[in-house]
Design an enzyme around this catalytic site. Sequence first.
Site, PDB file in Angstrom:
ATOM      1  N   HIS A   1       0.250  -1.295  -0.173  1.00  0.00           N
ATOM      2  CA  HIS A   1      -0.252   0.295   0.106  1.00  0.00           C
ATOM      3  C   HIS A   1       0.696   0.972  -0.152  1.00  0.00           C
ATOM      4  O   HIS A   1      -0.085   2.287   0.282  1.00  0.00           O
ATOM      5  CB  HIS A   1      -0.732   0.117   1.045  1.00  0.00           C
ATOM      6  CG  HIS A   1      -0.286  -0.127   2.486  1.00  0.00           C
ATOM      7  ND1 HIS A   1       0.458  -1.166   3.066  1.00  0.00           N
ATOM      8  CD2 HIS A   1      -0.032   1.142   3.232  1.00  0.00           C
ATOM      9  CE1 HIS A   1       1.356  -0.422   4.075  1.00  0.00           C
ATOM     10  NE2 HIS A   1       1.363   0.869   4.355  1.00  0.00           N
TER      11      HIS A   1
ATOM     12  N   HIS B   1       1.749   6.908  -0.303  1.00  0.00           N
ATOM     13  CA  HIS B   1       1.159   6.646   1.078  1.00  0.00           C
ATOM     14  C   HIS B   1      -0.187   6.102   0.199  1.00  0.00           C
ATOM     15  O   HIS B   1      -1.023   6.810  -0.056  1.00  0.00           O
ATOM     16  CB  HIS B   1       1.529   6.564   2.400  1.00  0.00           C
ATOM     17  CG  HIS B   1       0.684   6.008   2.600  1.00  0.00           C
ATOM     18  ND1 HIS B   1      -0.461   5.478   2.891  1.00  0.00           N
ATOM     19  CD2 HIS B   1       2.014   5.118   3.912  1.00  0.00           C
ATOM     20  CE1 HIS B   1      -0.598   4.598   4.214  1.00  0.00           C
ATOM     21  NE2 HIS B   1       0.266   4.245   4.728  1.00  0.00           N
TER      22      HIS B   1
END
Lengths: 162, 78
Positions: free
Chosen positions: A70, A86
């Site tokens: 992620h 992110h």
Amino acid sequence: MSEAIDTLRVVSPVPGTAMGLESVPDPTFSAGMVGPGVAIHPEPGQEGGQDRKQEAVSPITGMLVKLHPHAFVVMASDGSRGVLVHLGIDTVQLAGEGFDLMATQGERVEAGVPVIRWSPGAVAAAGKPSVVPVVALEASADALTEEAHGAVVRGDPLFVWE
Amino acid sequence: MADKAAAIVAGLGGAGNIEDVEACITRLRTEVGDPALVSESELKSAGAHGVLTSGSVVQVVVGPEADTLADDIQDLLG
């Protein structure tokens, strides 16, 4: 070879609307705790479109020093500047579900090369914000200039790190 | 790195106070038994950029070395 550090031009890893980091619903980013940067909010219609996936690309050319499903960090060739991408907030809790790796940790990547395929819509459906903070790790707040605001596509200039 | 991990464990109230630790790129997400034993100033002296406390969940923002730190902390808790 000159010892001067070149200006680092960082490009957008995802499409969407660029805004200041203070717009991110997480103090780690909005208070600049890990560095200054720009947040990219998903395009309209992405919030609920679960199935549609997009590729997040590298924001700079360098070494992919950290790769999670992620989030990832690319280190510039000067070895001292790292850019964090992110994907979504608190998405570590999704344990990689719905994220496909398209690169390998430790390899060199060019700006614009796909790193992770993900679905902002699926993230939103899981109850997490799908905004993407792009952070100049440990940079001083005044090290960044030319921050983008408004609509960006992948590869558009996002900010400049002196 | 091991010293930093030890300092963070101390700032969190000691190994006995830490129930869970996991890391995400920029921070350590921990769960503590007694939040009153957590010292934000000690954590900042240990190098934390910030500390976010919500009940028994204490998030320590340490920057990109969070993953390595979490491993070191796990070793200390072992």
